[in-house]
Design a protein around this motif. Structure first.
Motif, PDB file in Angstrom:
ATOM      1  N   ALA A  35       0.819  -1.218   0.000  1.00  0.00           N
ATOM      2  CA  ALA A  35       0.000   0.000   0.000  1.00  0.00           C
ATOM      3  C   ALA A  35       0.856   1.273   0.000  1.00  0.00           C
ATOM      4  O   ALA A  35       0.573   2.214  -0.724  1.00  0.00           O
ATOM      5  CB  ALA A  35      -0.954  -0.005   1.187  1.00  0.00           C
ATOM      6  N   VAL A  92     -13.568  -0.872   3.505  1.00  0.00           N
ATOM      7  CA  VAL A  92     -13.025  -2.150   3.969  1.00  0.00           C
ATOM      8  C   VAL A  92     -14.075  -2.807   4.860  1.00  0.00           C
ATOM      9  O   VAL A  92     -14.618  -2.167   5.762  1.00  0.00           O
ATOM     10  CB  VAL A  92     -11.684  -1.947   4.715  1.00  0.00           C
ATOM     11  CG1 VAL A  92     -11.262  -3.215   5.440  1.00  0.00           C
ATOM     12  CG2 VAL A  92     -10.594  -1.512   3.738  1.00  0.00           C
ATOM     13  N   ARG A  94     -14.670  -6.005   7.438  1.00  0.00           N
ATOM     14  CA  ARG A  94     -13.864  -6.945   8.240  1.00  0.00           C
ATOM     15  C   ARG A  94     -14.750  -7.893   9.032  1.00  0.00           C
ATOM     16  O   ARG A  94     -15.729  -7.458   9.643  1.00  0.00           O
ATOM     17  CB  ARG A  94     -13.005  -6.171   9.246  1.00  0.00           C
ATOM     18  CG  ARG A  94     -12.054  -5.179   8.614  1.00  0.00           C
ATOM     19  CD  ARG A  94     -11.268  -4.452   9.694  1.00  0.00           C
ATOM     20  NE  ARG A  94     -10.376  -3.452   9.140  1.00  0.00           N
ATOM     21  CZ  ARG A  94      -9.130  -3.686   8.724  1.00  0.00           C
ATOM     22  NH1 ARG A  94      -8.635  -4.907   8.807  1.00  0.00           N
ATOM     23  NH2 ARG A  94      -8.394  -2.707   8.250  1.00  0.00           N
ATOM     24  N   ALA A  98      -7.294  -8.401  11.563  1.00  0.00           N
ATOM     25  CA  ALA A  98      -6.031  -8.632  10.842  1.00  0.00           C
ATOM     26  C   ALA A  98      -5.490  -7.277  10.409  1.00  0.00           C
ATOM     27  O   ALA A  98      -6.181  -6.252  10.517  1.00  0.00           O
ATOM     28  CB  ALA A  98      -6.247  -9.522   9.612  1.00  0.00           C
ATOM     29  N   GLY A  99      -4.250  -7.287   9.938  1.00  0.00           N
ATOM     30  CA  GLY A  99      -3.658  -6.118   9.299  1.00  0.00           C
ATOM     31  C   GLY A  99      -3.725  -4.858  10.136  1.00  0.00           C
ATOM     32  O   GLY A  99      -3.446  -4.861  11.331  1.00  0.00           O
ATOM     33  N   SER A 100      -4.149  -3.759   9.484  1.00  0.00           N
ATOM     34  CA  SER A 100      -4.094  -2.450  10.146  1.00  0.00           C
ATOM     35  C   SER A 100      -5.039  -2.360  11.354  1.00  0.00           C
ATOM     36  O   SER A 100      -4.766  -1.629  12.296  1.00  0.00           O
ATOM     37  CB  SER A 100      -4.398  -1.329   9.148  1.00  0.00           C
ATOM     38  OG  SER A 100      -5.751  -1.317   8.790  1.00  0.00           O
ATOM     39  N   LEU A 101      -6.135  -3.128  11.339  1.00  0.00           N
ATOM     40  CA  LEU A 101      -7.039  -3.088  12.498  1.00  0.00           C
ATOM     41  C   LEU A 101      -6.333  -3.669  13.726  1.00  0.00           C
ATOM     42  O   LEU A 101      -6.397  -3.106  14.825  1.00  0.00           O
ATOM     43  CB  LEU A 101      -8.322  -3.877  12.233  1.00  0.00           C
ATOM     44  CG  LEU A 101      -9.269  -3.924  13.439  1.00  0.00           C
ATOM     45  CD1 LEU A 101     -10.515  -3.113  13.184  1.00  0.00           C
ATOM     46  CD2 LEU A 101      -9.629  -5.328  13.835  1.00  0.00           C
ATOM     47  N   TYR A 121     -11.730   4.588   3.928  1.00  0.00           N
ATOM     48  CA  TYR A 121     -10.428   5.221   3.716  1.00  0.00           C
ATOM     49  C   TYR A 121     -10.569   6.185   2.548  1.00  0.00           C
ATOM     50  O   TYR A 121     -11.190   5.850   1.531  1.00  0.00           O
ATOM     51  CB  TYR A 121      -9.353   4.169   3.397  1.00  0.00           C
ATOM     52  CG  TYR A 121      -9.062   3.236   4.560  1.00  0.00           C
ATOM     53  CD1 TYR A 121      -8.016   3.503   5.448  1.00  0.00           C
ATOM     54  CD2 TYR A 121      -9.848   2.106   4.783  1.00  0.00           C
ATOM     55  CE1 TYR A 121      -7.761   2.663   6.525  1.00  0.00           C
ATOM     56  CE2 TYR A 121      -9.597   1.259   5.857  1.00  0.00           C
ATOM     57  CZ  TYR A 121      -8.561   1.548   6.723  1.00  0.00           C
ATOM     58  OH  TYR A 121      -8.303   0.715   7.792  1.00  0.00           O
ATOM     59  N   ASP A 175     -11.184 -10.193   5.570  1.00  0.00           N
ATOM     60  CA  ASP A 175     -11.542  -8.804   5.269  1.00  0.00           C
ATOM     61  C   ASP A 175     -11.360  -8.567   3.779  1.00  0.00           C
ATOM     62  O   ASP A 175     -10.783  -9.399   3.078  1.00  0.00           O
ATOM     63  CB  ASP A 175     -10.720  -7.795   6.103  1.00  0.00           C
ATOM     64  CG  ASP A 175      -9.224  -7.948   5.916  1.00  0.00           C
ATOM     65  OD1 ASP A 175      -8.782  -8.303   4.808  1.00  0.00           O
ATOM     66  OD2 ASP A 175      -8.482  -7.704   6.886  1.00  0.00           O
ATOM     67  N   ASP A 200      -5.832  -9.906  -4.284  1.00  0.00           N
ATOM     68  CA  ASP A 200      -5.078  -8.653  -4.094  1.00  0.00           C
ATOM     69  C   ASP A 200      -5.749  -7.763  -3.058  1.00  0.00           C
ATOM     70  O   ASP A 200      -5.081  -6.996  -2.373  1.00  0.00           O
ATOM     71  CB  ASP A 200      -5.009  -7.857  -5.410  1.00  0.00           C
ATOM     72  CG  ASP A 200      -3.717  -8.098  -6.165  1.00  0.00           C
ATOM     73  OD1 ASP A 200      -2.995  -9.052  -5.815  1.00  0.00           O
ATOM     74  OD2 ASP A 200      -3.433  -7.330  -7.110  1.00  0.00           O
ATOM     75  N   ASN A 201      -7.072  -7.815  -2.973  1.00  0.00           N
ATOM     76  CA  ASN A 201      -7.746  -6.910  -2.035  1.00  0.00           C
ATOM     77  C   ASN A 201      -8.677  -7.608  -1.046  1.00  0.00           C
ATOM     78  O   ASN A 201      -9.546  -6.982  -0.448  1.00  0.00           O
ATOM     79  CB  ASN A 201      -8.447  -5.756  -2.767  1.00  0.00           C
ATOM     80  CG  ASN A 201      -9.414  -6.230  -3.826  1.00  0.00           C
ATOM     81  OD1 ASN A 201      -9.827  -7.386  -3.820  1.00  0.00           O
ATOM     82  ND2 ASN A 201      -9.788  -5.349  -4.723  1.00  0.00           N
ATOM     83  N   ARG A 203      -8.464 -10.618   2.278  1.00  0.00           N
ATOM     84  CA  ARG A 203      -7.681 -11.580   3.066  1.00  0.00           C
ATOM     85  C   ARG A 203      -8.480 -12.880   3.084  1.00  0.00           C
ATOM     86  O   ARG A 203      -9.630 -12.902   3.541  1.00  0.00           O
ATOM     87  CB  ARG A 203      -7.425 -11.094   4.493  1.00  0.00           C
ATOM     88  CG  ARG A 203      -6.361 -10.035   4.561  1.00  0.00           C
ATOM     89  CD  ARG A 203      -5.796  -9.830   5.966  1.00  0.00           C
ATOM     90  NE  ARG A 203      -4.603  -9.013   5.902  1.00  0.00           N
ATOM     91  CZ  ARG A 203      -4.610  -7.672   6.046  1.00  0.00           C
ATOM     92  NH1 ARG A 203      -5.734  -7.040   6.296  1.00  0.00           N
ATOM     93  NH2 ARG A 203      -3.481  -7.011   5.947  1.00  0.00           N
ATOM     94  N   ARG A 219       3.126  -9.436   0.773  1.00  0.00           N
ATOM     95  CA  ARG A 219       3.438  -8.317   1.673  1.00  0.00           C
ATOM     96  C   ARG A 219       4.370  -8.759   2.799  1.00  0.00           C
ATOM     97  O   ARG A 219       5.229  -8.011   3.235  1.00  0.00           O
ATOM     98  CB  ARG A 219       2.155  -7.777   2.322  1.00  0.00           C
ATOM     99  CG  ARG A 219       1.149  -7.135   1.370  1.00  0.00           C
ATOM    100  CD  ARG A 219       0.032  -6.474   2.189  1.00  0.00           C
ATOM    101  NE  ARG A 219      -1.088  -6.012   1.392  1.00  0.00           N
ATOM    102  CZ  ARG A 219      -2.253  -6.662   1.304  1.00  0.00           C
ATOM    103  NH1 ARG A 219      -2.463  -7.791   1.981  1.00  0.00           N
ATOM    104  NH2 ARG A 219      -3.227  -6.180   0.565  1.00  0.00           N
TER     105      ARG A 219
HETATM  106  N1  UDP Z   1      -6.547  -3.306   1.056  1.00  0.00           N
HETATM  107  C1  UDP Z   1      -6.457  -3.040  -0.298  1.00  0.00           C
HETATM  108  N2  UDP Z   1      -5.762  -1.938  -0.711  1.00  0.00           N
HETATM  109  C2  UDP Z   1      -5.166  -1.090   0.154  1.00  0.00           C
HETATM  110  C3  UDP Z   1      -5.261  -1.350   1.543  1.00  0.00           C
HETATM  111  C4  UDP Z   1      -5.963  -2.478   1.956  1.00  0.00           C
HETATM  112  O1  UDP Z   1      -6.982  -3.778  -1.116  1.00  0.00           O
HETATM  113  O2  UDP Z   1      -4.548  -0.086  -0.282  1.00  0.00           O
HETATM  114  C5  UDP Z   1      -7.286  -4.496   1.503  1.00  0.00           C
HETATM  115  C6  UDP Z   1      -6.354  -5.557   2.090  1.00  0.00           C
HETATM  116  O3  UDP Z   1      -6.013  -6.504   1.092  1.00  0.00           O
HETATM  117  C7  UDP Z   1      -7.194  -6.195   3.154  1.00  0.00           C
HETATM  118  C8  UDP Z   1      -8.165  -5.092   3.604  1.00  0.00           C
HETATM  119  O4  UDP Z   1      -8.162  -4.122   2.556  1.00  0.00           O
HETATM  120  O5  UDP Z   1      -7.945  -7.273   2.612  1.00  0.00           O
HETATM  121  C9  UDP Z   1      -7.792  -4.441   4.911  1.00  0.00           C
HETATM  122  O6  UDP Z   1      -6.471  -3.982   4.832  1.00  0.00           O
HETATM  123  P1  UDP Z   1      -5.784  -3.291   6.093  1.00  0.00           P
HETATM  124  O7  UDP Z   1      -6.511  -2.029   6.416  1.00  0.00           O
HETATM  125  O8  UDP Z   1      -5.652  -4.286   7.184  1.00  0.00           O
HETATM  126  O9  UDP Z   1      -4.385  -2.792   5.558  1.00  0.00           O
HETATM  127  P2  UDP Z   1      -2.997  -3.553   5.341  1.00  0.00           P
HETATM  128  O10 UDP Z   1      -2.700  -4.315   6.586  1.00  0.00           O
HETATM  129  O11 UDP Z   1      -3.233  -4.426   4.140  1.00  0.00           O
HETATM  130  O12 UDP Z   1      -2.061  -2.419   5.077  1.00  0.00           O
END
Ligand code: UDP
Length: 254
Positions: A35, A92, A94, A98-101, A121, A175, A200-201, A203, A219
């Motif tokens: 990202a 997004v 969820r 996972a990830g940013s959360l 976002y 998510d 790609d987008n 999880r 990633r």
């Molecule tokens: N995601 C995406 N594009 C982005 C950011 C996130 O497709 O620019 C998707 C990512 O694949 C995941 C979900 O959105 O399935 C949540 O992503 P997260 O906010 O946890 O961010 P990350 O950890 O991927 O930076």
């Protein structure tokens, strides 16, 4: 042959002018990046697989009445889509932390959420797509309340349907990210699903082992990235017939 006019090139896709007004051709590349752009690479065959997976999922969604930009797949890497005015938000959804959360709120990855959560976002690369609230969205006019209501309702229906469909093939939908667009028809505007739905987008975890089958393999340097995408397509029953041989694009015949 006349070259088509390229309208936009993103990290994973290129948009060309379509064969008739109101259409575009969406081309899926093998390029991958994180990202914030810190990691760049290619995932061999990703474009072919994402084209198929997104075609399949959008077609299934259309069958249950979700309006989407997908018209038809044209070839291994291209699909015909309807031209829309993209709403500058990533939504997004969820189901599992996972990830940013997990990072932001300190909730362990893999924790099932008490209910599905939607986050917004603002699509702005220079700002790294910041998390925003409904207040920001309506105050700055990125979307009105009615548009936002439509997007939330669609996102929740999409989540319910995809969760069930994927669970049926042993995949947990942890998510995913959606983008919506505005389609104008005779002075009437409708919100429809745009972009793509692919590993790609999303999880996607194996529902028994929690093994990751999505872009997190890239990633997080987990290896077997291509295999993860292929396994998703295989389970959905849409792996290209010739297997991985036809994932690399055309080969020059001697
Ligand atoms: N995601 C995406 N594009 C982005 C950011 C996130 O497709 O620019 C998707 C990512 O694949 C995941 C979900 O959105 O399935 C949540 O992503 P997260 O906010 O946890 O961010 P990350 O950890 O991927 O930076």
């Amino acid at each position: 042959m006349a070259r088509r006019r390229q309208l936009y090139e993103g990290k994973a896709k290129i948009l060309f002018e379509g064969p008739e007004p109101g259409t575009l051709v969406q081309y899926f590349k093998d390029d991958a990046s994180t990202a914030n752009g810190t990691k760049k690479g290619t995932i061999t065959g990703k474009g072919v697989l994402n084209n198929r997976i997104s075609e399949y999922l959008m077609s299934r969604l259309a069958e249950i009445g979700i309006p989407t930009h997908f018209v038809r797949r044209l070839n291994m890497r291209e699909q015909l889509i309807r031209e829309v005015e993209i709403v500058p938000l990533s939504m997004v959804v969820r189901n599992v932390a996972a990830g940013s959360l997990s990072t932001r709120l300190g909730i362990a990855e893999g924790t099932r959420l008490p209910r599905s959560i939607i986050e917004y976002y603002f699509k702005n690369e220079a700002l790294n797509d910041p998390l925003v609230s409904e207040e920001h969205i309506t105050a700055f006019g990125w979307a009105g309340t009615a548009d936002l209501d439509d997007m939330v309702a669609l996102a929740l229906r999409i989540n319910d349907f995809l969760m069930g469909l994927l669970l049926g093939v042993g995949i947990t939908l942890v998510d995913f990210k959606l983008e919506f667009g505005r389609l104008w028809e005779n002075d009437e505007m409708r919100i429809i699903l745009a972009d793509e739905i692919s590993p790609d987008n999303c999880r996607l975890w194996d529902s028994k082992t929690n093994e990751k089958m999505d872009k997190d393999r890239f990633r997080r340097d987990l290896g077997k990235v291509e295999e993860g995408y292929q396994e998703v397509a295989r389970r959905l029953g849409i792996l290209p017939e010739a297997g991985t041989r036809d994932l690399k694009g055309p080969e020059t015949m001697q």
